[in-house]
Design an enzyme around this catalytic site. Structure first.
Site, PDB file in Angstrom:
ATOM      1  N   ASN A 203       0.825  -1.196   0.000  1.00  0.00           N
ATOM      2  CA  ASN A 203       0.000   0.000   0.000  1.00  0.00           C
ATOM      3  C   ASN A 203       0.868   1.257   0.000  1.00  0.00           C
ATOM      4  OD1 ASN A 203       0.778   0.595   2.718  1.00  0.00           O
ATOM      5  ND2 ASN A 203      -0.880  -0.689   3.508  1.00  0.00           N
ATOM      6  N   ARG A 204       0.207   2.396  -0.064  1.00  0.00           N
ATOM      7  CA  ARG A 204       0.918   3.674  -0.164  1.00  0.00           C
ATOM      8  C   ARG A 204       1.877   3.887   1.023  1.00  0.00           C
ATOM      9  NH1 ARG A 204      -0.443   9.001  -2.069  1.00  0.00           N
ATOM     10  NH2 ARG A 204      -2.512   8.287  -2.694  1.00  0.00           N
ATOM     11  N   LYS A 205       1.364   3.717   2.238  1.00  0.00           N
ATOM     12  CA  LYS A 205       2.179   3.976   3.421  1.00  0.00           C
ATOM     13  C   LYS A 205       3.410   3.082   3.463  1.00  0.00           C
ATOM     14  CE  LYS A 205       2.002   4.097   8.466  1.00  0.00           C
ATOM     15  NZ  LYS A 205       1.167   3.856   9.684  1.00  0.00           N
ATOM     16  N   GLU A 206       3.212   1.790   3.195  1.00  0.00           N
ATOM     17  CA  GLU A 206       4.346   0.860   3.202  1.00  0.00           C
ATOM     18  C   GLU A 206       5.393   1.265   2.173  1.00  0.00           C
ATOM     19  OE1 GLU A 206       1.864  -3.207   4.446  1.00  0.00           O
ATOM     20  OE2 GLU A 206       1.999  -2.564   2.354  1.00  0.00           O
ATOM     21  N   ASP A 272      -4.744  -8.245   1.050  1.00  0.00           N
ATOM     22  CA  ASP A 272      -4.727  -9.698   0.848  1.00  0.00           C
ATOM     23  C   ASP A 272      -5.545 -10.080  -0.378  1.00  0.00           C
ATOM     24  OD1 ASP A 272      -3.273  -9.890   3.172  1.00  0.00           O
ATOM     25  OD2 ASP A 272      -4.961 -10.502   4.420  1.00  0.00           O
TER      26      ASP A 272
END
Length: 483
Positions: A203-206, A272
């Site tokens: 995702n964006r944050k990761e 997931d």
């Protein structure tokens, strides 16, 4: 996408995926908050129902299985009751179990406390230390010995100690040597663990934490995708952007697809779902454009559900082909219905349940179901499976197969949900749903009705539909065979 979705999804059933990762049991405690504790200024949750679901890497496996593919999951669980419960849940979903016992740690459990549809608190029970060399060797040996069975390998990292750098690199090496793609759901701030894999989906944050800058613009996103391709030496970088959709970068192209969700209720497990769709699409070698489009659609479906949910072929058809205006969305697994019913109960709606074979649907059935629906606000129909009907009525029945019977019932306006069950009686499904009203035909009056005592034990009621002569599936079949 509507014109090719059947061709893609139909191929999923011929695929076999191996998944390795952190196995988690998700526990949901549903209840009501209507007071504050006198001991401390905190809410008191009056728990009315507990539900257990496959979480973490096992949720990825569950998503794959829900799409009719074969999947095997390997990793570790503790030598405890939660581990046994998790194994039973895997078996129930048709997921092959290649798990190993670690006596030094508990099975990882995440408990989410929910009131009136809102998450209040999460409690984790876990041990994050890396596995012993002995367990690492067992996992590596299993993968080496069985790699030929699988079309793709999925690494689902939840940072619970299973996936060390050494193990990840060994899995990727085994896959490369055997010509198998590896797809990764990453975790943490060191993605060198996944170097040389085929695809990473984050995702964006990761992604921002790894690349070291914020993804505020399209150029930022493209730069991040290219950086992941170069530094990790992967073929595909996928970045999920929440309400801004999904971005995918390969060495030859970049694709950005807008989000496909009208209402976001819970983002749990959305990543997931994306990873599971991408693994299947990679296994059948469909284009990245189609793969990302389908994964985006699936993510849009799952965020409209509560908790770590799955997406079925019927969900995808309903969304893509019929834009959700279809009876197919009424076809549900029991676990999904149970969670959705919590929302209706919190709204004060009355839940009605009935069950039957409904083989050769006729006007008598339709009138009966309309009667049932008028007893409350939500009607759930428990439908006997083909196997249970054969046991009850003989090997020549049913005439119409379970999926077709379910679809015809779902097409009726009176019906809100259809759930197929395998048992000879609906007792287990009734105990899971806990309806307010159970309806049976008048021919059951004076007899022992399955589940009646249980429903009456918590204040529910059993009602009987006035029997009408002239309609009988058995008579229709006899009439046809005698001609």
């Amino acid at each position: 996408m509507a014109h090719y979705i059947h061709d893609i999804v139909a191929k999923f059933s011929s695929t076999n995926i191996l998944l390795i990762g952190d196995i988690i049991l998700d526990h949901y405690a549903f209840g009501v908050v209507d007071r504050i504790s006198p001991e401390s200024p905190i809410q008191i949750l009056d728990v009315s129902r507990d539900e257990y679901r496959l979480g973490g890497a096992s949720n990825v496996a569950n998503n794959i299985a829900a799409l009719d593919a074969q999947v095997t999951i390997t990793g570790v669980i503790g030598n405890d009751e939660n581990g046994k419960m998790l194994r039973d849940a895997l078996k129930e979903q048709g997921i092959e179990d290649a798990l190993f016992i670690d006596n030094s740690r508990p099975t990882t459990v995440k408990t989410r406390m929910i009131a009136q549809g809102q998450h209040l608190l999460r409690v984790d029970r876990e041990k994050k230390e890396f596995l012993s060399q002995e367990l690492n060797n067992k996992i590596q040996h299993y993968i080496s010995e069985n790699i030929d069975r699988y079309d793709a390998i999925v690494i689902s990292d939840y940072a619970k100690g299973v996936l060390s750098k050494k193990l990840c690199q060994k899995v990727i090496q085994i896959a490369q040597e055997n010509g198998k793609p590896t797809l990764v759901g990453p975790k943490g701030n060191d993605w060198s663990l996944y170097k040389n894999s085929t695809l990473i989906s984050a995702n964006r944050k990761e992604t921002e934490e790894i690349v070291g800058f914020n993804l505020n613009t399209t150029e930022d996103i493209k730069k991040a995708g290219n950086l992941l391709l170069e530094t990790l030496e992967i073929e595909v970088a996928v970045i999920t952007l929440g309400p801004k959709g999904i971005f995918v970068a390969t060495k030859d192209s970049q694709i950005h697809i807008k989000a496909d969700a009208k209402e976001v209720f819970d983002v749990t497990g959305a990543g997931d779902t994306v990873l599971s769709l991408l693994s299947l699409c990679t296994a059948i070698k469909c284009s990245w454009k189609h793969a990302i489009s389908l994964a985006n659609t699936a993510a849009g479906i799952v965020v409209g559900k509560v908790g770590a949910s799955t997406v079925t072929p019927e969900d995808l058809y309903a969304k893509v082909i019929y834009n959700e205006n279809t009876h197919l969305k009424k076809l549900k697994k029991l676990a999904d219905v149970i969670v959705e019913l919590e929302l209706f109960r919190n709204q004060g709606r009355t839940i009605v349940f009935t069950n039957g074979c409904f083989d050769l649907l006729h006007p008598g059935h339709i009138r009966y179901l309309e009667y049932c629906r008028n007893r409350g606000d939500i009607l759930i129909v428990g439908l006997n499976s083909d196997a249970s009907i054969s046991r009850l009525k003989g090997a020549e029945r049913p005439v119409v197969k379970e999926n077709d019977r379910a679809e015809m019932l779902a097409a009726l306006t009176a019906v809100d949900y259809v759930v197929i069950f395998e048992d000879d009686t609906p007792v287990n499904i009734i105990k899971s749903i806990q309806p307010d009203v159970l309806v049976k035909g008048a021919d059951w009056q004076g007899k022992e009705v399955a589940g009646a005592k249980f429903i009456e034990s918590y204040g529910g009621s059993v009602e009987f539909y006035p029997y009408q002569e002239g309609y009988s599936t058995t008579n229709i079949i006899t009439s046809i065979t005698n001609k």
